[in-house]
Design a protein around this motif. Structure first.
Motif, PDB file in Angstrom:
ATOM      1  N   SER A  22       0.829  -1.201   0.000  1.00  0.00           N
ATOM      2  CA  SER A  22       0.000   0.000   0.000  1.00  0.00           C
ATOM      3  C   SER A  22       0.867   1.255   0.000  1.00  0.00           C
ATOM      4  O   SER A  22       0.511   2.264  -0.580  1.00  0.00           O
ATOM      5  CB  SER A  22      -0.969  -0.013   1.179  1.00  0.00           C
ATOM      6  N   LEU A  23       2.033   1.205   0.639  1.00  0.00           N
ATOM      7  CA  LEU A  23       2.915   2.385   0.664  1.00  0.00           C
ATOM      8  C   LEU A  23       3.488   2.687  -0.713  1.00  0.00           C
ATOM      9  O   LEU A  23       3.666   3.838  -1.087  1.00  0.00           O
ATOM     10  CB  LEU A  23       4.066   2.182   1.658  1.00  0.00           C
ATOM     11  N   THR A  24       3.792   1.629  -1.475  1.00  0.00           N
ATOM     12  CA  THR A  24       4.419   1.833  -2.780  1.00  0.00           C
ATOM     13  C   THR A  24       3.395   1.877  -3.902  1.00  0.00           C
ATOM     14  O   THR A  24       3.728   2.221  -5.017  1.00  0.00           O
ATOM     15  CB  THR A  24       5.416   0.701  -3.083  1.00  0.00           C
ATOM     16  N   ILE A 112       8.591  -7.740 -13.264  1.00  0.00           N
ATOM     17  CA  ILE A 112       9.707  -6.874 -13.658  1.00  0.00           C
ATOM     18  C   ILE A 112       9.174  -5.581 -14.281  1.00  0.00           C
ATOM     19  O   ILE A 112       9.614  -4.482 -13.941  1.00  0.00           O
ATOM     20  CB  ILE A 112      10.651  -7.605 -14.641  1.00  0.00           C
ATOM     21  N   ILE A 113       8.189  -5.732 -15.160  1.00  0.00           N
ATOM     22  CA  ILE A 113       7.615  -4.538 -15.787  1.00  0.00           C
ATOM     23  C   ILE A 113       6.994  -3.627 -14.719  1.00  0.00           C
ATOM     24  O   ILE A 113       7.199  -2.416 -14.714  1.00  0.00           O
ATOM     25  CB  ILE A 113       6.551  -4.925 -16.846  1.00  0.00           C
ATOM     26  N   SER A 114       6.245  -4.250 -13.765  1.00  0.00           N
ATOM     27  CA  SER A 114       5.606  -3.455 -12.709  1.00  0.00           C
ATOM     28  C   SER A 114       6.630  -2.672 -11.906  1.00  0.00           C
ATOM     29  O   SER A 114       6.448  -1.487 -11.626  1.00  0.00           O
ATOM     30  CB  SER A 114       4.825  -4.348 -11.749  1.00  0.00           C
ATOM     31  N   ALA A 115       7.721  -3.372 -11.520  1.00  0.00           N
ATOM     32  CA  ALA A 115       8.749  -2.710 -10.724  1.00  0.00           C
ATOM     33  C   ALA A 115       9.374  -1.580 -11.537  1.00  0.00           C
ATOM     34  O   ALA A 115       9.603  -0.480 -11.024  1.00  0.00           O
ATOM     35  CB  ALA A 115       9.815  -3.718 -10.296  1.00  0.00           C
ATOM     36  N   GLY A 116       9.646  -1.830 -12.817  1.00  0.00           N
ATOM     37  CA  GLY A 116      10.222  -0.804 -13.685  1.00  0.00           C
ATOM     38  C   GLY A 116       9.286   0.380 -13.841  1.00  0.00           C
ATOM     39  O   GLY A 116       9.702   1.534 -13.740  1.00  0.00           O
ATOM     40  N   LEU A 117       8.013   0.080 -14.032  1.00  0.00           N
ATOM     41  CA  LEU A 117       7.029   1.147 -14.240  1.00  0.00           C
ATOM     42  C   LEU A 117       6.947   2.081 -13.038  1.00  0.00           C
ATOM     43  O   LEU A 117       6.685   3.269 -13.182  1.00  0.00           O
ATOM     44  CB  LEU A 117       5.641   0.548 -14.502  1.00  0.00           C
ATOM     45  N   SER A 118       7.191   1.512 -11.846  1.00  0.00           N
ATOM     46  CA  SER A 118       7.054   2.351 -10.661  1.00  0.00           C
ATOM     47  C   SER A 118       8.149   3.423 -10.619  1.00  0.00           C
ATOM     48  O   SER A 118       8.081   4.353  -9.831  1.00  0.00           O
ATOM     49  CB  SER A 118       7.076   1.508  -9.388  1.00  0.00           C
ATOM     50  N   PHE A 119       9.180   3.288 -11.502  1.00  0.00           N
ATOM     51  CA  PHE A 119      10.216   4.316 -11.560  1.00  0.00           C
ATOM     52  C   PHE A 119      10.073   5.196 -12.792  1.00  0.00           C
ATOM     53  O   PHE A 119      10.830   6.139 -12.972  1.00  0.00           O
ATOM     54  CB  PHE A 119      11.606   3.675 -11.574  1.00  0.00           C
ATOM     55  N   ALA A 120       9.129   4.841 -13.641  1.00  0.00           N
ATOM     56  CA  ALA A 120       8.953   5.619 -14.862  1.00  0.00           C
ATOM     57  C   ALA A 120       8.664   7.070 -14.497  1.00  0.00           C
ATOM     58  O   ALA A 120       7.956   7.348 -13.536  1.00  0.00           O
ATOM     59  CB  ALA A 120       7.812   5.035 -15.685  1.00  0.00           C
ATOM     60  N   ARG A 121       9.267   7.973 -15.258  1.00  0.00           N
ATOM     61  CA  ARG A 121       9.005   9.387 -14.990  1.00  0.00           C
ATOM     62  C   ARG A 121       7.559   9.683 -15.344  1.00  0.00           C
ATOM     63  O   ARG A 121       7.115   9.438 -16.463  1.00  0.00           O
ATOM     64  CB  ARG A 121       9.928  10.267 -15.812  1.00  0.00           C
ATOM     65  N   LEU A 122       6.839  10.192 -14.367  1.00  0.00           N
ATOM     66  CA  LEU A 122       5.434  10.447 -14.617  1.00  0.00           C
ATOM     67  C   LEU A 122       5.274  11.732 -15.410  1.00  0.00           C
ATOM     68  O   LEU A 122       5.984  12.706 -15.181  1.00  0.00           O
ATOM     69  CB  LEU A 122       4.684  10.569 -13.289  1.00  0.00           C
ATOM     70  N   ALA A 123       4.358  11.710 -16.348  1.00  0.00           N
ATOM     71  CA  ALA A 123       4.081  12.913 -17.119  1.00  0.00           C
ATOM     72  C   ALA A 123       3.400  13.930 -16.213  1.00  0.00           C
ATOM     73  O   ALA A 123       2.686  13.562 -15.282  1.00  0.00           O
ATOM     74  CB  ALA A 123       3.189  12.558 -18.298  1.00  0.00           C
ATOM     75  N   ASP A 124       3.657  15.208 -16.464  1.00  0.00           N
ATOM     76  CA  ASP A 124       3.005  16.239 -15.661  1.00  0.00           C
ATOM     77  C   ASP A 124       1.503  16.202 -15.912  1.00  0.00           C
ATOM     78  O   ASP A 124       1.072  16.080 -17.053  1.00  0.00           O
ATOM     79  CB  ASP A 124       3.555  17.625 -16.031  1.00  0.00           C
ATOM     80  N   PRO A 125       0.718  16.313 -14.858  1.00  0.00           N
ATOM     81  CA  PRO A 125      -0.729  16.305 -15.061  1.00  0.00           C
ATOM     82  C   PRO A 125      -1.181  17.548 -15.825  1.00  0.00           C
ATOM     83  O   PRO A 125      -0.540  18.594 -15.762  1.00  0.00           O
ATOM     84  CB  PRO A 125      -1.290  16.311 -13.635  1.00  0.00           C
ATOM     85  N   LEU A 246       0.349   6.996   4.379  1.00  0.00           N
ATOM     86  CA  LEU A 246       0.611   7.340   2.975  1.00  0.00           C
ATOM     87  C   LEU A 246       0.636   8.842   2.739  1.00  0.00           C
ATOM     88  O   LEU A 246       1.500   9.366   2.051  1.00  0.00           O
ATOM     89  CB  LEU A 246      -0.432   6.690   2.056  1.00  0.00           C
ATOM     90  N   THR A 247      -0.319   9.561   3.332  1.00  0.00           N
ATOM     91  CA  THR A 247      -0.420  10.996   3.067  1.00  0.00           C
ATOM     92  C   THR A 247       0.757  11.768   3.658  1.00  0.00           C
ATOM     93  O   THR A 247       1.033  12.876   3.243  1.00  0.00           O
ATOM     94  CB  THR A 247      -1.753  11.558   3.618  1.00  0.00           C
ATOM     95  N   LYS A 248       1.454  11.177   4.629  1.00  0.00           N
ATOM     96  CA  LYS A 248       2.579  11.895   5.248  1.00  0.00           C
ATOM     97  C   LYS A 248       3.931  11.427   4.706  1.00  0.00           C
ATOM     98  O   LYS A 248       4.842  12.225   4.498  1.00  0.00           O
ATOM     99  CB  LYS A 248       2.577  11.684   6.767  1.00  0.00           C
ATOM    100  N   ALA A 249       4.059  10.109   4.484  1.00  0.00           N
ATOM    101  CA  ALA A 249       5.379   9.548   4.218  1.00  0.00           C
ATOM    102  C   ALA A 249       5.909   9.868   2.814  1.00  0.00           C
ATOM    103  O   ALA A 249       5.155  10.054   1.873  1.00  0.00           O
ATOM    104  CB  ALA A 249       5.324   8.036   4.399  1.00  0.00           C
ATOM    105  N   ARG A 250       7.224   9.983   2.692  1.00  0.00           N
ATOM    106  CA  ARG A 250       7.883  10.040   1.386  1.00  0.00           C
ATOM    107  C   ARG A 250       8.250   8.613   1.018  1.00  0.00           C
ATOM    108  O   ARG A 250       8.898   7.918   1.774  1.00  0.00           O
ATOM    109  CB  ARG A 250       9.143  10.902   1.455  1.00  0.00           C
ATOM    110  N   THR A 251       7.808   8.195  -0.158  1.00  0.00           N
ATOM    111  CA  THR A 251       7.883   6.759  -0.437  1.00  0.00           C
ATOM    112  C   THR A 251       8.976   6.382  -1.444  1.00  0.00           C
ATOM    113  O   THR A 251       9.079   5.237  -1.838  1.00  0.00           O
ATOM    114  CB  THR A 251       6.533   6.254  -0.977  1.00  0.00           C
ATOM    115  N   THR A 252       9.807   7.331  -1.852  1.00  0.00           N
ATOM    116  CA  THR A 252      10.776   7.051  -2.911  1.00  0.00           C
ATOM    117  C   THR A 252      11.766   5.945  -2.527  1.00  0.00           C
ATOM    118  O   THR A 252      11.961   4.986  -3.265  1.00  0.00           O
ATOM    119  CB  THR A 252      11.562   8.323  -3.279  1.00  0.00           C
TER     120      THR A 252
END
Lengths: 278, 121
Positions: A22-24, A112-125, A246-252
């Protein structure tokens, strides 16, 4: 090892999986299946059924909190559930006819794809400019609560996002995971909505997606109460704690650790699949 | 003055629905788990091979009958059914909510999702 000890160990492991999941935002399911098959040598069919149940529990439990905070975009979730449920049902039927080795290998690749995707640079909203025609027609544009009050955002590329969600649904039904990473990518990078909205809306949708395929798994006898009980309660407990922070923690940094764990599990799953040990 | 139901009202009800669904499912699963561990806790687990679950773990009516005989595993399974019903109930409620909002497009979309799920059980 007696059933009592087995149950307690499983509960503890599920607790940690639920918290990290849930944190990630990757969900507990991605660890539950390798944990059951690789560590406890459980047949992969049981593992998938167990994971699906825990996925429904975490999604619904966490969504209950998010929905009341008004972050999740329910209309968007509802619309995209058309795509994910159709995919999930197809995936669940597919799973019945697929050899377990292939499922294990596919699972590793998706991990592997899921783990990689979690580092993908997110597009600006997209928070300004004209709205897309389809997004406006479907009333998908909304606002999210921020420190400066309600900030509006606009949804782009509805068709592309819908297609991506369909794929996420198939993966969910076939492998018994929430495939949250794929859902978040569909919403972040394709539909360009803010990260907090995409993660919470994805969480909201995962329960329905899993419920769509779980009927097929239940009928086929893939859902075992002895496994589901400790895993569901453990993952749910961990996820509830995770949602609180979740709302407080930095999850990087957490994400890096978790992605590494997932990578190791993925390689192990693929190896076992190829070596016919699963 | 509010004339009709708004999205925020629906969000509140959906939030409660999900919360209490999960809580009640967890309690039933926990109760079943206690009975199960009390009866079978000292035995050895056997999950290496896939046998498929017996009918009383798949069919709700047989599940209830086994629960009445004091079995723990079917009670856990019953709790899991409540859990599975929770997001489905959320969809059913959304249909009602969108109807009250007079949002017929979303009423139809939601009915399609609900039917797709129910037809696969």
């Amino acid at each position: 090892m007696t059933i009592l000890v087995f149950t307690l160990i499983l509960f503890g492991a599920a607790l940690v999986a639920g918290l990290l999941g849930s944190l990630t935002g990757l969900g507990g399911g991605v660890v539950i299946i390798p944990l059951l098959t690789l560590v406890f040598k459980v047949d992969i069919h049981y593992a998938i059924g167990t994971s699906l149940v825990s996925v429904i529990a975490t999604s619904s439990g966490a969504a209950a909190a998010y929905v009341r905070e008004g972050i999740a975009n329910i209309r968007l979730g509802m619309f995209l559930e058309l795509a994910t449920t159709a995919g999930a049902i197809a995936g669940a039927w597919l799973a019945a006819y697929m050899p377990t080795e292939i499922i294990a290998i596919l699972f590793g690749i998706v991990l592997i794809i899921s783990a990689g995707l979690s580092f993908a640079r997110l597009a600006d909203p997209v928070t300004s400019g004209p709205s897309g025609v389809l997004a406006a027609k479907l009333r998908l544009n909304s606002t999210m609560p921020t420190e400066e009050g309600k900030t509006p955002y606009f949804v782009k590329n509805v068709v592309g996002g819908f297609f991506m969600m369909n794929v996420a649904g198939i993966i969910s039904g076939l492998l018994g995971i929430g495939s949250g990473a794929f859902k978040v990518i569909a919403m972040d990078n394709v539909m360009r909505i803010p990260f907090k909205v995409s993660t919470t809306t994805s969480n909201f949708m995962i329960g329905v997606t899993a419920a769509a395929s779980v009927g097929v798994y239940l009928q086929r006898g893939y859902i075992d109460p002895g496994l589901s009980m400790p895993v569901m309660l453990g993952v749910l407990g961990g996820a509830l704690v995770g949602t609180r922070v979740l709302t407080k923690a930095r999850t990087t940094s957490l994400k890096i650790v978790f992605a590494f764990v997932i990578l190791v599990l993925a390689v192990e799953m693929i190896y076992n699949g190829i070596a016919h040990q699963i | 003055m509010k004339k009709r139901i708004q999205d925020t009202d629906m969000e509140k009800v959906i939030g409660y629905l999900l919360r209490y669904g999960v809580i009640s499912a967890s309690l039933v699963v926990l109760a079943g788990g206690i009975v199960y561990l009390y009866r079978h806790g000292h035995q050895l687990p056997a999950y290496r091979e896939f046998h498929g679950e017996p009918d009383k773990m798949r069919n709700p009516r047989l599940m209830l009958e086994a629960v009445m005989r004091g079995e723990g595993r079917p009670l856990i399974q019953l709790g899991l059914l409540i859990l599975i019903a929770t997001p489905i109930a959320r969809i059913a409620f959304s249909i009602f909510g969108y109807l009250l909002e007079k949002d017929y497009l979303y009423t139809v979309l939601t009915v399609i999702v609900l039917l797709a799920i129910l037809l696969n059980f």
